[in-house]
Design an enzyme around this catalytic site. Structure first.
Site, PDB file in Angstrom:
ATOM      1  N   SER A  50       2.398 -11.936   2.014  1.00 42.83           N
ATOM      2  CA  SER A  50       3.526 -12.594   1.387  1.00 42.83           C
ATOM      3  C   SER A  50       4.606 -12.920   2.297  1.00 42.83           C
ATOM      4  O   SER A  50       5.432 -12.918   2.166  1.00 42.83           O
ATOM      5  CB  SER A  50       3.905 -11.492   0.248  1.00 42.83           C
ATOM      6  N   CYS A 260       5.157  -9.219  -8.164  1.00 38.65           N
ATOM      7  CA  CYS A 260       5.583 -10.223  -7.440  1.00 38.65           C
ATOM      8  C   CYS A 260       5.786 -11.493  -7.400  1.00 38.65           C
ATOM      9  O   CYS A 260       5.766 -11.806  -8.291  1.00 38.65           O
ATOM     10  CB  CYS A 260       4.857  -9.941  -5.423  1.00 38.65           C
ATOM     11  N   ASN A 302       8.634  -7.259  -1.212  1.00 42.28           N
ATOM     12  CA  ASN A 302       8.952  -8.126  -0.700  1.00 42.28           C
ATOM     13  C   ASN A 302       8.791  -9.361  -1.547  1.00 42.28           C
ATOM     14  O   ASN A 302       7.277 -10.385  -1.445  1.00 42.28           O
ATOM     15  CB  ASN A 302       7.066  -7.914   0.091  1.00 42.28           C
ATOM     16  N   GLY A 304      11.884 -13.618  -1.425  1.00 45.84           N
ATOM     17  CA  GLY A 304      13.053 -13.993  -1.281  1.00 45.84           C
ATOM     18  C   GLY A 304      12.913 -14.768  -2.813  1.00 45.84           C
ATOM     19  O   GLY A 304      13.940 -15.323  -2.723  1.00 45.84           O
ATOM     20  N   HIS A 352       5.432  -3.816  -5.697  1.00 47.64           N
ATOM     21  CA  HIS A 352       3.862  -3.770  -4.584  1.00 47.64           C
ATOM     22  C   HIS A 352       3.770  -2.353  -5.240  1.00 47.64           C
ATOM     23  O   HIS A 352       4.069  -1.314  -4.861  1.00 47.64           O
ATOM     24  CB  HIS A 352       4.619  -3.542  -4.115  1.00 47.64           C
ATOM     25  N   GLU A 354       0.944  -0.881  -5.236  1.00 52.53           N
ATOM     26  CA  GLU A 354       0.006  -0.772  -4.410  1.00 52.53           C
ATOM     27  C   GLU A 354       0.779  -0.266  -2.932  1.00 52.53           C
ATOM     28  O   GLU A 354      -1.159   0.097  -2.337  1.00 52.53           O
ATOM     29  CB  GLU A 354      -0.898  -1.985  -4.243  1.00 52.53           C
TER      30      GLU A 354
END
Length: 388
Positions: A50, A260, A302, A304, A352, A354
């Site tokens: 990512s 995500c 993570n 934007g 996330h 995970e």
């Protein structure tokens, strides 16, 4: 001179300059500058696909003390385009380490910089927003300030960027189920992390990891009991083909889970828009409330970009998939962190669950996906309108 005394400079597209010392490989790195607030897990960070197209700044001041190893990478290589730290560790102090972080950065030709005030850069990015940036070291650091700034401003914007072909697997592969087998799950690799595949296999799924060029017919050919869209870099508005594929998956009645980038693409498949955040969410300490349970989770982020959706209750999908509701919300800024369909078997989260370096508050979402698949029983291709 040793590498730690070679001059380097970080240049932001607004002209702000931060001189420091080289860290990692020598040369020029270009990308969008973002900061990540995790105090641990730097190896997982730099190997997260990512982060492709980005120069990543670590807000934690001391980086590299635990070295790197061959067990913790989240993918096949380092994906950050550049790496910014304040104080790199002089020694490696962990029994699991097989080499230093600097060794990996040099071996994979990742240009970095150290010895700068990362707090000042972080404040600049928070005030102005994520910007294009460049790291110049070695002979490239001798270019004039005007030349360096021109190079930075000629770099690609993150808006409109599509990195899927770069980060996805070139060929399909299978990870066997662990324990009692539920069935096949089709995973569209848009930059998937190894921990994600591990957790799916642990839930009894035979994990079929598919390249981003896969067609709906190819997905259905593996006779999946569910489908999954992974995390990944880039602008969701530039992934029309993946949105179209997801629409077909939803109309086929397959239970779906996305994280995500997969959350953003589910939003688009529902007919919603996406937008770019000022400086994004990057780190492992974001508070998110799960509206289905009322619990607040500390989560790893993570991204934007985010989904533009109403948060005041269920609403009709503009694309005809029935009622949708925002299931998770970021408590810092109110950003949409999850979507749930009320009339078809589909949900997603923006963060996330995970996260290999932690936290693990949201790991239950893999169980939620397993329960969703099992609750459906034998799956038949249906139109969502028939389900309603």
């Amino acid at each position: 001179m040793t590498r730690t005394t070679v001059p380097a400079v970080l240049v932001l597209e607004d002209g702000t300059r931060y001189p420091g010392r080289s860290y990692g490989s020598l040369g020029t790195a270009l990308g969008e500058a973002v900061f990540t607030t995790g105090m641990t897990g730097y190896q997982e960070t730099i190997t997260d696909p990512s982060y492709a197209g980005q120069i990543v700044l670590m807000t934690a001041p001391h980086i590299g003390n635990t070295g790197v190893n061959d067990e913790d990478p989240e993918s096949r290589r380092i994906w950050v385009d550049g790496f910014v730290v304040r104080d790199p560790s002089r020694v490696v102090s962990n029994f699991r380490a097989t080499r230093s972080l600097d060794d990996d950065l040099v071996a994979q030709q990742v240009v970095g910089i150290s010895g700068i005030d990362t707090r000042a850069v972080t404040r600049r990015l928070r005030d102005v927003g994520a910007m294009r940036a460049g790291i110049f070291s070695g002979t490239d650091a001798t270019k004039t300030a005007e030349q360096q700034l021109a190079i930075v401003r000629a770099g690609a914007e993150m808006s409109g960027a599509n990195f899927s072909a770069q980060v996805s697997t070139p060929a399909a592969y299978v990870i066997p189920a662990v324990g009692e087998r539920i069935g096949n799950v089709a995973v569209l690799d848009l930059g998937v992390k190894r921990a994600t595949l591990h957790y799916l296999a642990e839930r009894g799924f035979e994990v079929h990891v598919l390249p981003q060029t896969v067609t709906l017919d190819e997905v259905l050919a593996i006779e999946p009991v569910g489908a999954f869209y992974s995390n990944g870099p880039g602008d969701p508005a530039a992934s029309d083909a993946h949105v179209e594929l997801l629409g077909g998956i939803l109309r086929a009645g397959l239970p779906f889970f996305g994280i995500c980038f997969g959350n953003q693409l589910l939003g688009r498949a529902f007919g919603l828009g996406t937008y770019k955040l000022p400086f994004g969410h990057h780190g492992i300490n974001q508070p998110v409330v799960d509206r289905t349970t009322g619990k607040v989770e500390v989560t790893a982020h993570n991204h934007g970009f985010a989904v533009d959706a109403p948060t005041d209750g269920p609403f009709e999908s503009p694309a005809g998939f029935g009622r949708i509701e925002v299931s998770h919300v970021n408590l810092n800024d109110g950003v949409v962190e999850g979507l749930t369909a009320l009339d078809i078997p589909a949900f997603s989260v923006q963060y996330h669950p995970e996260a290999a370096a932690g936290p693990h508050d949201a790991n239950y979402l893999f169980d939620r996906f397993r329960d969703l698949v099992l609750s459906r029983g034998p799956l038949n291709a249906t139109d969502p309108a028939e389900d309603r």
